[in-house]
Design an enzyme around this catalytic site. Structure first.
Site, PDB file in Angstrom:
ATOM      1  CE1 TYR A  38       6.669   8.047  11.153  1.00 21.22           C
ATOM      2  CE2 TYR A  38       7.088  10.412  10.998  1.00 21.22           C
ATOM      3  CZ  TYR A  38       6.901   9.250  10.247  1.00 21.22           C
ATOM      4  OH  TYR A  38       6.645   9.293   9.096  1.00 21.22           O
ATOM      5  CG  ASP A  53       6.846 -10.608  11.098  1.00 18.68           C
ATOM      6  OD1 ASP A  53       7.163  -9.310  11.058  1.00 18.68           O
ATOM      7  OD2 ASP A  53       6.308 -11.103  11.919  1.00 18.68           O
ATOM      8  CB  VAL A  54      10.290  -6.247   8.333  1.00 19.22           C
ATOM      9  CG1 VAL A  54       9.838  -6.220   6.931  1.00 19.22           C
ATOM     10  CG2 VAL A  54       9.204  -5.492   9.234  1.00 19.22           C
ATOM     11  CE  LYS A 104       9.709   7.341   9.345  1.00 20.84           C
ATOM     12  NZ  LYS A 104       9.741   5.901   8.259  1.00 20.84           N
ATOM     13  CB  SER A 127      -1.014   0.078   1.173  1.00 30.17           C
ATOM     14  OG  SER A 127      -0.175   0.131   2.442  1.00 30.17           O
ATOM     15  CB  VAL A 181       2.550  11.246   1.546  1.00 30.92           C
ATOM     16  CG1 VAL A 181       2.265  10.469   0.365  1.00 30.92           C
ATOM     17  CG2 VAL A 181       3.918  11.881   1.249  1.00 30.92           C
ATOM     18  CB  THR A 238      -0.088   6.699   2.903  1.00 26.30           C
ATOM     19  OG1 THR A 238       0.532   7.189   4.273  1.00 26.30           O
ATOM     20  CG2 THR A 238       0.884   7.522   1.915  1.00 26.30           C
ATOM     21  CG  ASP A 266       3.421  -5.678   3.009  1.00 26.71           C
ATOM     22  OD1 ASP A 266       2.815  -5.607   4.050  1.00 26.71           O
ATOM     23  OD2 ASP A 266       3.760  -4.470   2.705  1.00 26.71           O
TER      24      ASP A 266
END
Length: 266
Positions: free
Chosen positions: A163, A75-76, A167, A21, A196, A198, A42
């Site tokens: 967050y 699954d990361v 990042k 996505s 963005v 999403t 994913d």
């Protein structure tokens, strides 16, 4: 150098982790349109399959072809699964990682579970992915890894502490990777989007006042579509960026350039 082929990716194999996505989906479509064979990895297999379907229906440019797209469950946060998956994928010319999470709370309200969730997806996942992918790229003497950071790595607001920290940490992680693997031809860069539209921004979109405030904060006065980030990803994977590494490409509509602006009547 054939400039007509500068962005073409024919014969290249690129894995997009988080391609079910949002920015990941549009990156898959853009990379495939340039001829790359794209592996969509994913946990959301149904979403990844829809991404593959959309990529397959993309009309190719005259005289070119759209690259094949395959779907892979991943699954990361399962380190063993990441290593096993990458080993099974074989040769990769590029890796794009778009997975991420955000929990918007003030620091006093953050729980340890919130913290671990955000840091795990936004930063920790990159460790096993890079460890699994970079050595093989280095053996071949070339490769490109692109991570998705954020303008929040540089400019913050209340409720964005973890967050923003994750990042910012990702930027330094990728820069360090660029230093360690650069002599062997592997490049590492980050794309830093602004606001963005999403699934990650559903909370903001549900509040018209909040949504409009974000739109007006950039120089362009609007939000980006996920497709507007895909070009930057494609550039960093392609030969158009062969001397670009350790960099952060801001695609934020000018937000970080004009944030806090005031226009006097002069």
């Amino acid at each position: 150098m054939r400039y007509a082929d500068l962005f073409r990716l024919d014969g290249r194999r690129v894995a997009v982790v988080g391609g079910a996505s949002g920015i990941g989906r549009e990156s898959v479509r853009a990379l495939a349109a340039q001829g790359a064979e794209v592996l969509v990895a994913d946990k959301d297999v149904r979403g990844a399959e829809e991404t593959a379907r959309l990529a397959a229906t993309e009309p190719p440019a005259p005289g070119s072809r759209t690259g094949p797209v395959s779907v892979h469950f991943l699954d990361v946060l399962d380190d063993d699964a990441v290593r096993e998956a990458v080993a099974g994928w074989g040769v990769l010319d590029g890796l794009v990682v778009t997975v991420g999470a955000n929990v918007r709370k003030r620091i006093a309200d953050y729980t340890l579970a919130d913290f671990e969730r955000v840091v795990a997806l936004n930063l920790r996942a990159y460790l096993s992915l890079v460890q699994s992918v970079a050595p093989a790229m280095a053996e071949r003497g070339r490769g490109s890894v692109v991570g998705l950071t954020s303008m929040r790595a540089f400019q913050v607001e209340a409720g964005q502490s973890v967050y923003a920290a994750s990042k910012a940490g990702l930027v330094q992680f990728l820069r360090t990777a660029a230093a360690e693997w650069g002599p062997r031809g592997v490049r590492f860069n980050a794309v830093a989007p602004g606001v963005v539209r999403t699934p990650l921004t559903d909370q903001i979109a549900a509040d018209p006042q909040w949504y409009d405030a974000y739109a007006q904060a950039s120089a362009l006065g609007r939000w980006a579509g996920a497709e507007e980030i895909a070009g930057a990803v494609t550039y960093l994977v392609s030969d158009a960026s062969t001397f670009v590494t350790g960099s952060v490409l801001s695609v934020d509509g000018g937000w970080t350039a004009v944030d806090g602006r005031y226009e006097p009547s002069v």
